[in-house]
Design a protein around this motif. Sequence first.
Motif, PDB file in Angstrom:
ATOM      1  N   THR A  30       0.838  -1.202   0.000  1.00  0.00           N
ATOM      2  CA  THR A  30       0.000   0.000   0.000  1.00  0.00           C
ATOM      3  C   THR A  30       0.872   1.252   0.000  1.00  0.00           C
ATOM      4  O   THR A  30       0.635   2.185  -0.768  1.00  0.00           O
ATOM      5  N   LEU A  31       1.890   1.280   0.857  1.00  0.00           N
ATOM      6  CA  LEU A  31       2.767   2.456   0.934  1.00  0.00           C
ATOM      7  C   LEU A  31       3.509   2.683  -0.378  1.00  0.00           C
ATOM      8  O   LEU A  31       3.693   3.827  -0.805  1.00  0.00           O
ATOM      9  N   LYS A  32       3.916   1.598  -1.027  1.00  0.00           N
ATOM     10  CA  LYS A  32       4.583   1.727  -2.316  1.00  0.00           C
ATOM     11  C   LYS A  32       3.624   2.330  -3.343  1.00  0.00           C
ATOM     12  O   LYS A  32       4.013   3.158  -4.160  1.00  0.00           O
ATOM     13  N   GLU A  33       2.365   1.931  -3.272  1.00  0.00           N
ATOM     14  CA  GLU A  33       1.348   2.396  -4.215  1.00  0.00           C
ATOM     15  C   GLU A  33       1.065   3.891  -4.079  1.00  0.00           C
ATOM     16  O   GLU A  33       0.754   4.565  -5.064  1.00  0.00           O
ATOM     17  N   ILE A  34       1.165   4.429  -2.878  1.00  0.00           N
ATOM     18  CA  ILE A  34       0.805   5.844  -2.660  1.00  0.00           C
ATOM     19  C   ILE A  34       2.017   6.769  -2.609  1.00  0.00           C
ATOM     20  O   ILE A  34       1.856   7.981  -2.496  1.00  0.00           O
ATOM     21  N   LYS A  35       3.192   6.196  -2.708  1.00  0.00           N
ATOM     22  CA  LYS A  35       4.414   7.001  -2.623  1.00  0.00           C
ATOM     23  C   LYS A  35       4.393   8.146  -3.635  1.00  0.00           C
ATOM     24  O   LYS A  35       4.081   7.966  -4.798  1.00  0.00           O
ATOM     25  N   GLY A  36       4.703   9.341  -3.130  1.00  0.00           N
ATOM     26  CA  GLY A  36       4.840  10.500  -3.995  1.00  0.00           C
ATOM     27  C   GLY A  36       3.543  11.188  -4.391  1.00  0.00           C
ATOM     28  O   GLY A  36       3.576  12.163  -5.147  1.00  0.00           O
ATOM     29  N   LEU A  37       2.412  10.724  -3.887  1.00  0.00           N
ATOM     30  CA  LEU A  37       1.155  11.375  -4.252  1.00  0.00           C
ATOM     31  C   LEU A  37       1.079  12.770  -3.628  1.00  0.00           C
ATOM     32  O   LEU A  37       1.489  12.974  -2.491  1.00  0.00           O
ATOM     33  N   THR A  38       0.541  13.686  -4.364  1.00  0.00           N
ATOM     34  CA  THR A  38       0.371  15.063  -3.892  1.00  0.00           C
ATOM     35  C   THR A  38      -0.970  15.201  -3.174  1.00  0.00           C
ATOM     36  O   THR A  38      -1.839  14.328  -3.276  1.00  0.00           O
ATOM     37  N   GLN A  39      -1.149  16.323  -2.522  1.00  0.00           N
ATOM     38  CA  GLN A  39      -2.436  16.600  -1.861  1.00  0.00           C
ATOM     39  C   GLN A  39      -3.556  16.593  -2.903  1.00  0.00           C
ATOM     40  O   GLN A  39      -4.634  16.047  -2.655  1.00  0.00           O
ATOM     41  N   LYS A  40      -3.298  17.127  -4.070  1.00  0.00           N
ATOM     42  CA  LYS A  40      -4.301  17.140  -5.142  1.00  0.00           C
ATOM     43  C   LYS A  40      -4.639  15.707  -5.575  1.00  0.00           C
ATOM     44  O   LYS A  40      -5.809  15.381  -5.785  1.00  0.00           O
ATOM     45  N   ASP A  41      -3.625  14.862  -5.692  1.00  0.00           N
ATOM     46  CA  ASP A  41      -3.856  13.453  -6.050  1.00  0.00           C
ATOM     47  C   ASP A  41      -4.695  12.760  -4.977  1.00  0.00           C
ATOM     48  O   ASP A  41      -5.617  11.999  -5.281  1.00  0.00           O
ATOM     49  N   LEU A  42      -4.352  13.011  -3.719  1.00  0.00           N
ATOM     50  CA  LEU A  42      -5.029  12.361  -2.596  1.00  0.00           C
ATOM     51  C   LEU A  42      -6.490  12.783  -2.489  1.00  0.00           C
ATOM     52  O   LEU A  42      -7.320  12.025  -1.972  1.00  0.00           O
ATOM     53  N   ASP A  43      -6.826  13.965  -2.969  1.00  0.00           N
ATOM     54  CA  ASP A  43      -8.193  14.486  -2.894  1.00  0.00           C
ATOM     55  C   ASP A  43      -9.001  14.253  -4.172  1.00  0.00           C
ATOM     56  O   ASP A  43     -10.182  14.574  -4.220  1.00  0.00           O
TER      57      ASP A  43
END
Length: 174
Positions: A30-43
């Motif tokens: 899971t952590l590998k999958e979300i690595k480097g995501l921005t706040q915009k990506d997360l929202d």
Amino acid sequence: MINYRIKSVGGYSERIGELVSMLEHTRAVTLKEIKGLTQKDLDYPTDEGSNSIGALLMHIASIEFVHQVITFEERDINKVEFLKWQAALELGQQARHTIKLNQLDFYLNELALIRERTLSQLKSYNDDWLFEERQWDNGVKHNCYYLWFHVLEDEISHRGQIRIIKRRLLQNNQ
């Protein structure tokens, strides 16, 4: 580096150590999958009724928290805990309005704090505890092993949703 073997982790009884191995592998992916995501990506919502990656990450944390309470404290969450975690547990509209504008570190910290408690608490139990028969108020029987299996399957399922959202993000950014 992600370990692709299930082995009993030291410091735990045999089966609990295997469970810890699975929990940690699942989280590493899971952590590998979300690595480097921005706040915009997360929202990012794929549509007006979808959950964001940030909301899904908080849901993963909330499910683990609830299962800590049920298995370690042998109770259901109380009103204060429910209010804190309600949006993350239920997802949907409330989550879309309240779980946003956070950087990746916020979600990583929440996931890490919850996991730290899980790993610490699991050290004080033995394999018999995993199979201990319990029953909910509605008469449904369960054991701790199943409940922790559910924590795994829930995270894996939502990680699939995260991958779909990331694909949509890539398509929209091209």
